[in-house]
Scaffold this motif. Structure first.
Motif, PDB file in Angstrom:
ATOM      1  N   SER A 183      63.794 -16.327 -45.212  1.00 49.68           N
ATOM      2  CA  SER A 183      62.436 -15.870 -44.949  1.00 49.68           C
ATOM      3  C   SER A 183      61.885 -15.186 -46.204  1.00 49.68           C
ATOM      4  O   SER A 183      62.653 -14.840 -47.114  1.00 49.68           O
ATOM      5  CB  SER A 183      62.429 -14.880 -43.785  1.00 49.68           C
ATOM      6  N   PRO A 184      60.572 -14.976 -46.279  1.00 51.18           N
ATOM      7  CA  PRO A 184      60.032 -14.245 -47.427  1.00 51.18           C
ATOM      8  C   PRO A 184      60.701 -12.887 -47.635  1.00 51.18           C
ATOM      9  O   PRO A 184      60.971 -12.489 -48.774  1.00 51.18           O
ATOM     10  CB  PRO A 184      58.549 -14.091 -47.076  1.00 51.18           C
ATOM     11  N   PHE A 185      60.997 -12.182 -46.533  1.00 50.15           N
ATOM     12  CA  PHE A 185      61.651 -10.881 -46.656  1.00 50.15           C
ATOM     13  C   PHE A 185      63.075 -11.032 -47.184  1.00 50.15           C
ATOM     14  O   PHE A 185      63.530 -10.225 -48.000  1.00 50.15           O
ATOM     15  CB  PHE A 185      61.657 -10.152 -45.310  1.00 50.15           C
ATOM     16  N   ASP A 186      63.789 -12.074 -46.731  1.00 53.58           N
ATOM     17  CA  ASP A 186      65.146 -12.314 -47.230  1.00 53.58           C
ATOM     18  C   ASP A 186      65.133 -12.534 -48.736  1.00 53.58           C
ATOM     19  O   ASP A 186      65.916 -11.931 -49.477  1.00 53.58           O
ATOM     20  CB  ASP A 186      65.754 -13.558 -46.564  1.00 53.58           C
ATOM     21  N   ILE A 187      64.253 -13.424 -49.180  1.00 53.99           N
ATOM     22  CA  ILE A 187      64.235 -13.804 -50.590  1.00 53.99           C
ATOM     23  C   ILE A 187      63.844 -12.626 -51.475  1.00 53.99           C
ATOM     24  O   ILE A 187      64.426 -12.413 -52.545  1.00 53.99           O
ATOM     25  CB  ILE A 187      63.260 -14.977 -50.817  1.00 53.99           C
ATOM     26  N   TYR A 188      62.856 -11.858 -51.035  1.00 56.28           N
ATOM     27  CA  TYR A 188      62.365 -10.759 -51.873  1.00 56.28           C
ATOM     28  C   TYR A 188      63.263  -9.526 -51.783  1.00 56.28           C
ATOM     29  O   TYR A 188      63.575  -8.906 -52.811  1.00 56.28           O
ATOM     30  CB  TYR A 188      60.940 -10.381 -51.478  1.00 56.28           C
ATOM     31  N   ASP A 189      63.677  -9.153 -50.568  1.00 57.31           N
ATOM     32  CA  ASP A 189      64.434  -7.910 -50.386  1.00 57.31           C
ATOM     33  C   ASP A 189      65.927  -8.076 -50.608  1.00 57.31           C
ATOM     34  O   ASP A 189      66.619  -7.112 -50.928  1.00 57.31           O
ATOM     35  CB  ASP A 189      64.219  -7.359 -48.965  1.00 57.31           C
ATOM     36  N   ARG A 190      66.427  -9.309 -50.426  1.00 56.80           N
ATOM     37  CA  ARG A 190      67.874  -9.530 -50.536  1.00 56.80           C
ATOM     38  C   ARG A 190      68.170 -10.757 -51.415  1.00 56.80           C
ATOM     39  O   ARG A 190      68.808 -11.717 -50.957  1.00 56.80           O
ATOM     40  CB  ARG A 190      68.484  -9.703 -49.141  1.00 56.80           C
TER      41      ARG A 190
ATOM     42  N   MET B  70      60.992 -13.854 -58.020  1.00 58.80           N
ATOM     43  CA  MET B  70      60.111 -13.395 -56.951  1.00 58.80           C
ATOM     44  C   MET B  70      59.253 -12.205 -57.367  1.00 58.80           C
ATOM     45  O   MET B  70      58.314 -11.841 -56.653  1.00 58.80           O
ATOM     46  CB  MET B  70      60.930 -13.024 -55.711  1.00 58.80           C
ATOM     47  N   GLY B  71      59.552 -11.591 -58.484  1.00 61.40           N
ATOM     48  CA  GLY B  71      58.747 -10.460 -58.942  1.00 61.40           C
ATOM     49  C   GLY B  71      59.401  -9.806 -60.138  1.00 61.40           C
ATOM     50  O   GLY B  71      60.608  -9.937 -60.354  1.00 61.40           O
ATOM     51  N   PRO B  72      58.624  -9.092 -60.951  1.00 61.03           N
ATOM     52  CA  PRO B  72      59.169  -8.490 -62.170  1.00 61.03           C
ATOM     53  C   PRO B  72      60.261  -7.466 -61.867  1.00 61.03           C
ATOM     54  O   PRO B  72      60.237  -6.804 -60.828  1.00 61.03           O
ATOM     55  CB  PRO B  72      57.952  -7.822 -62.816  1.00 61.03           C
ATOM     56  N   CYS B  73      61.214  -7.374 -62.784  1.00 62.64           N
ATOM     57  CA  CYS B  73      62.327  -6.430 -62.646  1.00 62.64           C
ATOM     58  C   CYS B  73      62.629  -5.796 -63.999  1.00 62.64           C
ATOM     59  O   CYS B  73      62.454  -6.408 -65.047  1.00 62.64           O
ATOM     60  CB  CYS B  73      63.598  -7.140 -62.159  1.00 62.64           C
ATOM     61  N   ASN B  74      63.093  -4.559 -63.968  1.00 62.48           N
ATOM     62  CA  ASN B  74      63.709  -3.922 -65.122  1.00 62.48           C
ATOM     63  C   ASN B  74      65.203  -4.231 -65.064  1.00 62.48           C
ATOM     64  O   ASN B  74      65.854  -4.001 -64.046  1.00 62.48           O
ATOM     65  CB  ASN B  74      63.492  -2.410 -65.078  1.00 62.48           C
ATOM     66  N   ARG B  75      65.757  -4.760 -66.156  1.00 61.08           N
ATOM     67  CA  ARG B  75      67.175  -5.141 -66.192  1.00 61.08           C
ATOM     68  C   ARG B  75      67.985  -4.052 -66.893  1.00 61.08           C
ATOM     69  O   ARG B  75      67.667  -3.663 -68.018  1.00 61.08           O
ATOM     70  CB  ARG B  75      67.346  -6.467 -66.939  1.00 61.08           C
TER      71      ARG B  75
ATOM     72  N   VAL C 195      54.786 -27.461 -51.592  1.00 63.29           N
ATOM     73  CA  VAL C 195      55.366 -27.246 -52.917  1.00 63.29           C
ATOM     74  C   VAL C 195      54.479 -26.281 -53.693  1.00 63.29           C
ATOM     75  O   VAL C 195      53.255 -26.445 -53.729  1.00 63.29           O
ATOM     76  CB  VAL C 195      55.493 -28.581 -53.679  1.00 63.29           C
ATOM     77  N   THR C 196      55.089 -25.279 -54.305  1.00 61.66           N
ATOM     78  CA  THR C 196      54.343 -24.332 -55.131  1.00 61.66           C
ATOM     79  C   THR C 196      55.248 -23.759 -56.211  1.00 61.66           C
ATOM     80  O   THR C 196      56.463 -23.681 -56.037  1.00 61.66           O
ATOM     81  CB  THR C 196      53.741 -23.191 -54.272  1.00 61.66           C
ATOM     82  N   HIS C 197      54.629 -23.380 -57.327  1.00 58.76           N
ATOM     83  CA  HIS C 197      55.368 -22.685 -58.386  1.00 58.76           C
ATOM     84  C   HIS C 197      55.069 -21.192 -58.353  1.00 58.76           C
ATOM     85  O   HIS C 197      55.609 -20.431 -59.150  1.00 58.76           O
ATOM     86  CB  HIS C 197      54.988 -23.239 -59.762  1.00 58.76           C
ATOM     87  N   ASP C 198      54.211 -20.759 -57.429  1.00 53.74           N
ATOM     88  CA  ASP C 198      53.710 -19.382 -57.377  1.00 53.74           C
ATOM     89  C   ASP C 198      54.469 -18.584 -56.316  1.00 53.74           C
ATOM     90  O   ASP C 198      54.296 -18.820 -55.116  1.00 53.74           O
ATOM     91  CB  ASP C 198      52.219 -19.413 -57.051  1.00 53.74           C
ATOM     92  N   PRO C 199      55.308 -17.630 -56.722  1.00 46.46           N
ATOM     93  CA  PRO C 199      56.078 -16.865 -55.724  1.00 46.46           C
ATOM     94  C   PRO C 199      55.197 -16.070 -54.782  1.00 46.46           C
ATOM     95  O   PRO C 199      55.524 -15.922 -53.603  1.00 46.46           O
ATOM     96  CB  PRO C 199      56.969 -15.954 -56.574  1.00 46.46           C
ATOM     97  N   GLN C 200      54.054 -15.551 -55.262  1.00 45.10           N
ATOM     98  CA  GLN C 200      53.173 -14.793 -54.389  1.00 45.10           C
ATOM     99  C   GLN C 200      52.579 -15.689 -53.309  1.00 45.10           C
ATOM    100  O   GLN C 200      52.419 -15.271 -52.155  1.00 45.10           O
ATOM    101  CB  GLN C 200      52.058 -14.136 -55.212  1.00 45.10           C
ATOM    102  N   GLU C 201      52.269 -16.926 -53.663  1.00 43.23           N
ATOM    103  CA  GLU C 201      51.763 -17.879 -52.676  1.00 43.23           C
ATOM    104  C   GLU C 201      52.831 -18.194 -51.637  1.00 43.23           C
ATOM    105  O   GLU C 201      52.556 -18.234 -50.432  1.00 43.23           O
ATOM    106  CB  GLU C 201      51.316 -19.153 -53.378  1.00 43.23           C
ATOM    107  N   ALA C 202      54.060 -18.416 -52.087  1.00 38.58           N
ATOM    108  CA  ALA C 202      55.152 -18.713 -51.155  1.00 38.58           C
ATOM    109  C   ALA C 202      55.394 -17.544 -50.204  1.00 38.58           C
ATOM    110  O   ALA C 202      55.598 -17.740 -49.002  1.00 38.58           O
ATOM    111  CB  ALA C 202      56.426 -19.041 -51.926  1.00 38.58           C
TER     112      ALA C 202
END
Length: 366
Positions: free
Chosen positions: A224-231, A241-246, A197-204
Motif C-alpha cells: 500500500s502507499p503507507f507500506d511503501i513510504y513508511d516501511r 518515494m521521497g528525499p532522505c538524508n543519508r 504506469v507512472t514515474h512520479d512517486p507523489q502521483e502513485a
C-alpha cells in the motif's frame, strides 16, 4: 469486515529481452480486482514493457499470466489483445483526429448494432461528463477534455481491466491534479480494476491502492502507499518515494548509532555492523535553545507551502536537509538547536557510501 479483494491478474516469472538486454526478469505479481494499482519506477525500469505484455501488444519470453483465474499467456497459450477484455489508454491519448468524439467512442464497439453503439456512447459519455462534447473533434478540445474522451473510449467496451500509461503526464500541473482526481473518482465509482504506469512517486501515493515499485526490470517492493513510504525495504525504495538524508551508522544493542543520535530499528545484525540510516527531512525540526543538537543554518529555500532548510551539524561533511511547514525566523548563519523524530528514520544493512564524516572537523561548531 470485508475480506480481501479477489484476484484480477496474476503474473508468474514474466521475462522479456530485447537483443542481449534483459528488460524484465522473473516478474511475479498478484493484482487485486476493483482496485487501482500503480506500476512505479524511473524511465527504463520496464514498467511500460510490462503494461504492453499485460495488454497483449507484446509477448513475454517466458512466464504465465492468469486473468480472473484463466490463463491468457503461457508456454502454449497466447490470447490475442482483442479477446482479453483489457482496455488501454495511451499516454498521448491516440484519438483519431478525423473522427468526432462520438465516433471515437464508438470505435471499439463495432461488434454492436448501431442502436446499441449509440446507447453505449451516450451512456459512457454521461458517466464521464462529456455529453456536450460528442459532436466536437479532437483538435478543438483542451488537454483535459482530450484526456476524458480517451478515458471514455477506453471504458466504452466495458473492459474487465483498464491499463493507463502515464495518463496525466501531458497536462500542466494545476490541470493534472484536477483531472487526476476526477479520473480516480470515476474509476472508483465504477469499481474498475485499473493499472496505472507512472514515474512520479507523489502521483502513485495519491492514487494507488497498491504500488509496485520497479527497478532495473525487477520488482523492488510492493504494498500500500503507507507500506511503501513508511516501511521501505531498501534505501532505494526509501529515497525513490521521497528525499532522505543519508548517514553512516553502526549497529549496536538493537539500535543504530549515528553522529547525530541513536535510533531503534527492526533488524537482526552482528554487533558493530555498518548500516545506512535514511532520515526524512520532515524528521528534523528546530527546538528551543539548549534542546537537541547544536547546529547552524547554512541555507534556506522558500517553497510556498513549506520551507527547505539546510543545516550544518558537526561532524557531518554535508548539511542535513529539513522541511518545515512553519516559518523559520532564524537567518542563514544563525546557530539553532536541532530535534529529531526517530519515527522518520529508516535503517538498512547496506554498504556505506562515501564518508559522511568531515575529517577536518575540530569538534566544535564555530
Amino acid at each position: 469486515m470485508p475480506g480481501p479483494a479477489p484476484i484480477a491478474l496474476h503474473l508468474e516469472k514474466i521475462s522479456r529481452r530485447f537483443g542481449g538486454r534483459t528488460v524484465l526478469s522473473d516478474i511475479s505479481l498478484t493484482l487485486p480486482a476493483g482496485r487501482i494499482s500503480c506500476l512505479l519506477g524511473e524511465s527504463g525500469c520496464g514498467k511500460s514493457t510490462l503494461l504492453r505484455i499485460i495488454s497483449g501488444v507484446d509477448r513475454p519470453d517466458g512466464g504465465n499470466i492468469l486473468m480472473n483465474g484463466n490463463e491468457i499467456v503461457g508456454p502454449n497459450r497466447f490470447v490475442e489483445p482483442e479477446s482479453r477484455r483489457i482496455g488501454f489508454m495511451f499516454q498521448d491519448y491516440a484519438l483519431f483526429p478525423h473522427l468526432s468524439v462520438a465516433e471515437n467512442l464508438a470505435f471499439g464497439l463495432r461488434a454492436l448494432s448501431k442502436a446499441d453503439q449509440l446507447r453505449r456512447v451516450r451512456e459512457i459519455a454521461d458517466r464521464i461528463g462529456i455529453l456536450h462534447l460528442l459532436d466536437r473533434f479532437p483538435y478543438s478540445l483542451s488537454g483535459g477534455e482530450q484526456q476524458r474522451v480517451a478515458l471514455a473510449r477506453a471504458l466504452a467496451p466495458e473492459p474487465a481491466i483498464l491499463l493507463m500509461d502515464e495518463p496525466f503526464s501531458n497536462l500542466d500541473q494545476g490541470l493534472r491534479e484536477r483531472v487526476r482526481k476526477e479520473t480516480v473518482d470515476i474509476l472508483r465509482k465504477l469499481g474498475m480494476t485499473a493499472i496505472i504506469v507512472t514515474h512520479d512517486p507523489q502521483e502513485a501515493l495519491a492514487v494507488g491502492d497498491m504500488i509496485v515499485l520497479m527497478r532495473r526490470g525487477q520488482i523492488e517492493q510492493t504494498g500500500s502507499p503507507f507500506d511503501i513510504y513508511d516501511r521501505p525495504i531498501s534505501s532505494y525504495a526509501a529515497e525513490f518515494m521521497g528525499p532522505c538524508n543519508r548517514l553512516a551508522g553502526i549497529w549496536s544493542g538493537g539500535s543504530v548509532e549515528t553522529p547525530i543520535g541513536r535510533f531503534p530499528a527492526l533488524l537482526s545484525l552482528p554487533e558493530g555492523s555498518l548500516v545506512l540510516a535514511c532520515i526524512r527531512p520532515q524528521a528534523l525540526s528546530i527546538g528551543p535553545d539548549g534542546e537537541g543538537i547544536s547546529a547552524r543554518i547554512v541555507g534556506k529555500t522558500f517553497m510556498g507551502e513549506s520551507e527547505q532548510i539546510d543545516i550544518s551539524v558537526h561532524p557531518l561533511a554535508e548539511p542535513l536537509r529539513m522541511h518545515s511547514h512553519e516559518r523559520v525566523p532564524m537567518a542563514v548563519g544563525e546557530k539553532v538547536s536541532l530535534l529529531l523524530n526517530g519515527a522518520q528514520v529508516h535503517v538498512f544493512p547496506e554498504p556505506i557510501p562515501a564518508s559522511t564524516i568531515d575529517p577536518a572537523a575540530d569538534g566544535k561548531l564555530d
